[in-house]
Structures are given as structure tokens and as C-alpha cells.
Design a protein around this motif. Sequence first.
Motif, PDB file in Angstrom:
ATOM      1  N   VAL A   1       0.867  -1.223   0.022  1.00  0.00           N
ATOM      2  CA  VAL A   1       0.102  -0.096   0.084  1.00  0.00           C
ATOM      3  C   VAL A   1       0.888   1.433   0.080  1.00  0.00           C
ATOM      4  O   VAL A   1       1.490   1.432   1.061  1.00  0.00           O
ATOM      5  CB  VAL A   1      -0.834   0.007   1.384  1.00  0.00           C
ATOM      6  CG1 VAL A   1      -1.794   1.197   1.194  1.00  0.00           C
ATOM      7  CG2 VAL A   1      -1.618  -1.280   1.180  1.00  0.00           C
ATOM      8  N   GLY A   2       1.010   1.978  -1.108  1.00  0.00           N
ATOM      9  CA  GLY A   2       1.885   3.094  -1.233  1.00  0.00           C
ATOM     10  C   GLY A   2       3.573   2.670  -0.986  1.00  0.00           C
ATOM     11  O   GLY A   2       3.723   1.708  -1.602  1.00  0.00           O
ATOM     12  N   ASP A   3       4.137   3.182  -0.003  1.00  0.00           N
ATOM     13  CA  ASP A   3       5.285   2.962   0.384  1.00  0.00           C
ATOM     14  C   ASP A   3       5.646   1.708   1.438  1.00  0.00           C
ATOM     15  O   ASP A   3       6.541   1.416   1.930  1.00  0.00           O
ATOM     16  CB  ASP A   3       6.057   4.048   0.953  1.00  0.00           C
ATOM     17  CG  ASP A   3       6.164   5.184  -0.257  1.00  0.00           C
ATOM     18  OD1 ASP A   3       6.267   4.839  -1.283  1.00  0.00           O
ATOM     19  OD2 ASP A   3       6.314   6.415   0.305  1.00  0.00           O
ATOM     20  N   LEU A   4       4.266   1.311   2.008  1.00  0.00           N
ATOM     21  CA  LEU A   4       4.294   0.265   2.936  1.00  0.00           C
ATOM     22  C   LEU A   4       4.091  -1.091   2.276  1.00  0.00           C
ATOM     23  O   LEU A   4       3.136  -1.329   1.351  1.00  0.00           O
ATOM     24  CB  LEU A   4       2.999   0.698   3.716  1.00  0.00           C
ATOM     25  CG  LEU A   4       3.292   1.636   4.662  1.00  0.00           C
ATOM     26  CD1 LEU A   4       1.710   1.845   5.838  1.00  0.00           C
ATOM     27  CD2 LEU A   4       4.479   1.765   5.724  1.00  0.00           C
ATOM     28  N   THR A   5       4.852  -2.032   2.902  1.00  0.00           N
ATOM     29  CA  THR A   5       4.480  -3.484   2.417  1.00  0.00           C
ATOM     30  C   THR A   5       4.836  -4.291   3.767  1.00  0.00           C
ATOM     31  O   THR A   5       5.476  -4.199   4.602  1.00  0.00           O
ATOM     32  CB  THR A   5       5.759  -3.876   1.585  1.00  0.00           C
ATOM     33  OG1 THR A   5       6.072  -3.282   0.417  1.00  0.00           O
ATOM     34  CG2 THR A   5       5.808  -5.418   1.530  1.00  0.00           C
ATOM     35  N   GLY A   6       3.584  -5.016   3.862  1.00  0.00           N
ATOM     36  CA  GLY A   6       3.531  -5.816   5.243  1.00  0.00           C
ATOM     37  C   GLY A   6       2.211  -6.829   5.119  1.00  0.00           C
ATOM     38  O   GLY A   6       1.497  -6.932   4.031  1.00  0.00           O
ATOM     39  N   THR A   7       2.060  -7.484   6.158  1.00  0.00           N
ATOM     40  CA  THR A   7       1.111  -8.802   6.298  1.00  0.00           C
ATOM     41  C   THR A   7      -0.065  -8.119   6.945  1.00  0.00           C
ATOM     42  O   THR A   7       0.092  -7.440   7.969  1.00  0.00           O
ATOM     43  CB  THR A   7       1.738  -9.891   6.838  1.00  0.00           C
ATOM     44  OG1 THR A   7       2.796 -10.294   6.501  1.00  0.00           O
ATOM     45  CG2 THR A   7       0.886 -11.142   7.099  1.00  0.00           C
ATOM     46  N   VAL A   8      -1.235  -8.411   6.317  1.00  0.00           N
ATOM     47  CA  VAL A   8      -2.463  -8.054   7.022  1.00  0.00           C
ATOM     48  C   VAL A   8      -2.681  -8.633   8.266  1.00  0.00           C
ATOM     49  O   VAL A   8      -2.820  -9.989   8.162  1.00  0.00           O
ATOM     50  CB  VAL A   8      -3.747  -8.168   5.885  1.00  0.00           C
ATOM     51  CG1 VAL A   8      -5.129  -7.619   6.685  1.00  0.00           C
ATOM     52  CG2 VAL A   8      -3.368  -7.349   4.728  1.00  0.00           C
ATOM     53  N   GLN A   9      -2.849  -7.888   9.367  1.00  0.00           N
ATOM     54  CA  GLN A   9      -3.242  -8.460  10.725  1.00  0.00           C
ATOM     55  C   GLN A   9      -4.711  -8.485  11.085  1.00  0.00           C
ATOM     56  O   GLN A   9      -5.240  -9.348  11.526  1.00  0.00           O
ATOM     57  CB  GLN A   9      -2.787  -7.675  11.791  1.00  0.00           C
ATOM     58  CG  GLN A   9      -0.948  -7.725  11.573  1.00  0.00           C
ATOM     59  CD  GLN A   9      -0.439  -9.237  11.757  1.00  0.00           C
ATOM     60  OE1 GLN A   9      -0.425  -9.782  12.784  1.00  0.00           O
ATOM     61  NE2 GLN A   9       0.249  -9.755  10.923  1.00  0.00           N
TER      62      GLN A   9
ATOM     63  N   THR B   1      -7.460  -1.027   8.047  1.00  0.00           N
ATOM     64  CA  THR B   1      -6.669  -2.147   7.687  1.00  0.00           C
ATOM     65  C   THR B   1      -5.414  -1.991   8.535  1.00  0.00           C
ATOM     66  O   THR B   1      -4.541  -1.173   8.380  1.00  0.00           O
ATOM     67  CB  THR B   1      -6.330  -2.324   6.415  1.00  0.00           C
ATOM     68  OG1 THR B   1      -7.644  -2.375   5.658  1.00  0.00           O
ATOM     69  CG2 THR B   1      -5.604  -3.788   6.109  1.00  0.00           C
ATOM     70  N   LYS B   2      -4.923  -3.108   9.305  1.00  0.00           N
ATOM     71  CA  LYS B   2      -3.940  -3.180  10.197  1.00  0.00           C
ATOM     72  C   LYS B   2      -2.873  -4.078   9.657  1.00  0.00           C
ATOM     73  O   LYS B   2      -3.042  -5.405   9.086  1.00  0.00           O
ATOM     74  CB  LYS B   2      -4.227  -3.710  11.596  1.00  0.00           C
ATOM     75  CG  LYS B   2      -2.963  -3.680  12.437  1.00  0.00           C
ATOM     76  CD  LYS B   2      -3.507  -3.898  13.925  1.00  0.00           C
ATOM     77  CE  LYS B   2      -3.875  -5.370  14.153  1.00  0.00           C
ATOM     78  NZ  LYS B   2      -4.385  -5.586  15.547  1.00  0.00           N
ATOM     79  N   LEU B   3      -1.493  -3.437   9.114  1.00  0.00           N
ATOM     80  CA  LEU B   3      -0.604  -4.294   8.505  1.00  0.00           C
ATOM     81  C   LEU B   3       0.727  -4.366   9.559  1.00  0.00           C
ATOM     82  O   LEU B   3       0.737  -3.348  10.431  1.00  0.00           O
ATOM     83  CB  LEU B   3       0.081  -3.506   7.368  1.00  0.00           C
ATOM     84  CG  LEU B   3      -0.924  -3.234   6.370  1.00  0.00           C
ATOM     85  CD1 LEU B   3      -0.324  -2.458   5.122  1.00  0.00           C
ATOM     86  CD2 LEU B   3      -1.543  -4.453   5.693  1.00  0.00           C
ATOM     87  N   ARG B   4       1.531  -5.420   9.436  1.00  0.00           N
ATOM     88  CA  ARG B   4       2.786  -5.589  10.307  1.00  0.00           C
ATOM     89  C   ARG B   4       3.860  -5.570   9.351  1.00  0.00           C
ATOM     90  O   ARG B   4       3.751  -6.720   8.289  1.00  0.00           O
ATOM     91  CB  ARG B   4       2.876  -6.814  11.123  1.00  0.00           C
ATOM     92  CG  ARG B   4       3.886  -6.730  12.038  1.00  0.00           C
ATOM     93  CD  ARG B   4       3.839  -7.884  12.870  1.00  0.00           C
ATOM     94  NE  ARG B   4       2.684  -7.926  13.801  1.00  0.00           N
ATOM     95  CZ  ARG B   4       2.720  -7.388  14.874  1.00  0.00           C
ATOM     96  NH1 ARG B   4       3.789  -6.972  15.379  1.00  0.00           N
ATOM     97  NH2 ARG B   4       1.744  -7.180  15.667  1.00  0.00           N
ATOM     98  N   ASP B   5       5.032  -4.861   9.194  1.00  0.00           N
ATOM     99  CA  ASP B   5       6.033  -4.965   8.235  1.00  0.00           C
ATOM    100  C   ASP B   5       7.064  -5.739   8.593  1.00  0.00           C
ATOM    101  O   ASP B   5       7.080  -6.401   9.827  1.00  0.00           O
ATOM    102  CB  ASP B   5       6.367  -3.541   7.973  1.00  0.00           C
ATOM    103  CG  ASP B   5       7.198  -2.887   9.196  1.00  0.00           C
ATOM    104  OD1 ASP B   5       7.480  -3.417   9.981  1.00  0.00           O
ATOM    105  OD2 ASP B   5       7.415  -1.612   8.926  1.00  0.00           O
ATOM    106  N   THR B   6       8.147  -5.919   7.983  1.00  0.00           N
ATOM    107  CA  THR B   6       9.475  -6.919   8.438  1.00  0.00           C
ATOM    108  C   THR B   6       9.912  -6.597   9.574  1.00  0.00           C
ATOM    109  O   THR B   6      10.603  -7.483   9.936  1.00  0.00           O
ATOM    110  CB  THR B   6      10.170  -6.909   6.902  1.00  0.00           C
ATOM    111  OG1 THR B   6      10.747  -5.628   6.654  1.00  0.00           O
ATOM    112  CG2 THR B   6       9.699  -7.746   5.749  1.00  0.00           C
ATOM    113  N   THR B   7       9.891  -5.168   9.904  1.00  0.00           N
ATOM    114  CA  THR B   7      10.601  -4.846  11.381  1.00  0.00           C
ATOM    115  C   THR B   7       9.576  -5.042  12.327  1.00  0.00           C
ATOM    116  O   THR B   7      10.138  -4.857  13.583  1.00  0.00           O
ATOM    117  CB  THR B   7      10.957  -3.351  11.459  1.00  0.00           C
ATOM    118  OG1 THR B   7       9.675  -2.661  11.180  1.00  0.00           O
ATOM    119  CG2 THR B   7      11.772  -3.141   9.959  1.00  0.00           C
TER     120      THR B   7
END
Length: 293
Positions: free
Chosen positions: A147-155, A162-168
Motif C-alpha cells: 500500500v503506497g510505500d508500505l509492505t506488510g502482512t495484513v493482521q 486495515t492493520k499491517l505488520r511490516d518486516t521490522t
Amino acid sequence: MGDLWENLMLAAVVITVALLLRVFLALVIRRTVRVLADRVHDRNDDDLGFRARVLLAKASGVAADRQRQRVETLGSLLRNVVDVALIVVVVLTVLAIFGVPMGPLIASAGVGGVALGFGAQSLVKDYLSGIFMLAEDQFGVGDLIKVGDLTGTVQEVTLRVTKLRDTTGTVWYVRNGEVLTLGNVSQGYSTAIVDVPVANDEDPSRVQEVLRAALAGMDKEPEFSDQLLEEPSVLGVGSVTAGTMTMQVLLKTGPNQQWGPTRAVRERAQRALADAGVRGPILAGPYGPGSAT
């Protein structure tokens, strides 16, 4: 006195009809949700082969849970909309039965609705976007999305955010109304291009033969049979620079499963090329490629 009892009877009839209608609509929504929840939504791409479909079908249990969760959320939303609509209609009808002037009331409600609409337009936008995201099944819990500049797994997915968790490990809350472009990495399949650098004066045909022999049958090995959709394909020369010729290998895997096979391809290619005597990239010295330092 007679008019009062007549009005009360009419109001009771309106309320009774509304309650019966609510029960009927709730039953229809409940049955529709049950039927739709039992269907597994097939999202496999048309260009996938039989093997790809078989591998992706292993996630049917997850797909069924996701379908059920999505449909139940929409069913809950529909029930809330029906309740609000019936309450508004019943209240207005009962007031009209008892002779309450509706003009000023409707005008006041219209002005208040316009003011509320201006003040809460971003909130309404978020909810409408959330409804369409759920209805179109753009993504679900566990999907890897961009989503835009964000890349993460949908929580978690709600109608508003929408709640995302990135690699960090950072959790990001994205308002649904602010999502303009969205990429779902977990849909269909994933591909990866592996670059294998060798010396630029090596024979490209010989290098390709070595790589094909090293990667042949990799998709049928137990370690990678659940990840690779087809055998790695050696594409040929990707680029030639000073001292380096880059060979490219194409991988086609299940959604977001390309990382393990990519590392394995690099390792196997390195070993096979070294065993075949294929030299690595020629390092450039101060006097040109291959010069002694």
C-alpha cells in the motif's frame, strides 16, 4: 378518544409489520450468508497450469475461512443497515399517524445530515472503501500487500482501517479511504528473476547447459514441490558489462514462496559453474579488466 385509539391501532400495526419485515429480512440475510460462506471462492489465475492449481488448492481451508469471515462481515453490515432503515421509517410513519408536522422535522434532519456529511465525509469515505474492499475480496488476513510505500502482512481488516505488520514488526494502521493503489503479493502466484554472474568471455551456450542440468527436476524434489509451480527456466543472457556476463533464471512459485527457491538456485548455480570450470566475473583493476594489482 376514538381517533386516539385508531391512531394507536395504526401505530401498532406499523410496528408489527416492521418487526415481521425485520425477521423476514434477517432470515434472508442469514441464509444468504450461510450459502455464500460455504462456497470457496476460486481465485486461481486462468493462465496457471494443472500443477499450479493443485498446489494452490492446498490452501482451500484458509480460503474457506476467509470467505466465511468476509461474508459474515458483510451480513452483519446488511443487518445493521436494515435495522436503521426500518427504525427511521417506523418513527416517521408513527409521527405522521399522530399528526406531527413532518415538513420542519425533515428539513431539520436534512440540514443536520448535510452538516454531519461535511464533518464526517472522511469517515464515510473510509467505511465505503472498506465495504468495497470486503465485497471485492481485494485482500484478507494473512495476505502480503503493498500500500503506497508500505509492505506488510495484513493482521486485521475492518470497515474503517486495515492493520499491517511490516518486516521490522511495526504495526501500521491504514485508513481504507486513503488506499489509492494496492498490490496483493499473495494472490495467484509469484515470480522471481535470479541473476547469475559469470565472466564475460565464457560461452553463453555452455553456461546455459550447465545451469539447466543443475536445476533440472528441482520442482519435483520434496523440498520444493510445494513451492515451485514449474521447473526453473534459464532465460539466457540478461546483460553484459565490463568483465561480467549475467545469466538469468526465471522462477514461478506459489504466492510469496519465491525466497527459499531463489536462494537454492543461487547455491546450485554457483556449485555447478565451479565444478564445470566456469569462471566468475572478471574484476577490473586499475589498468583494465583482469589487470594485476
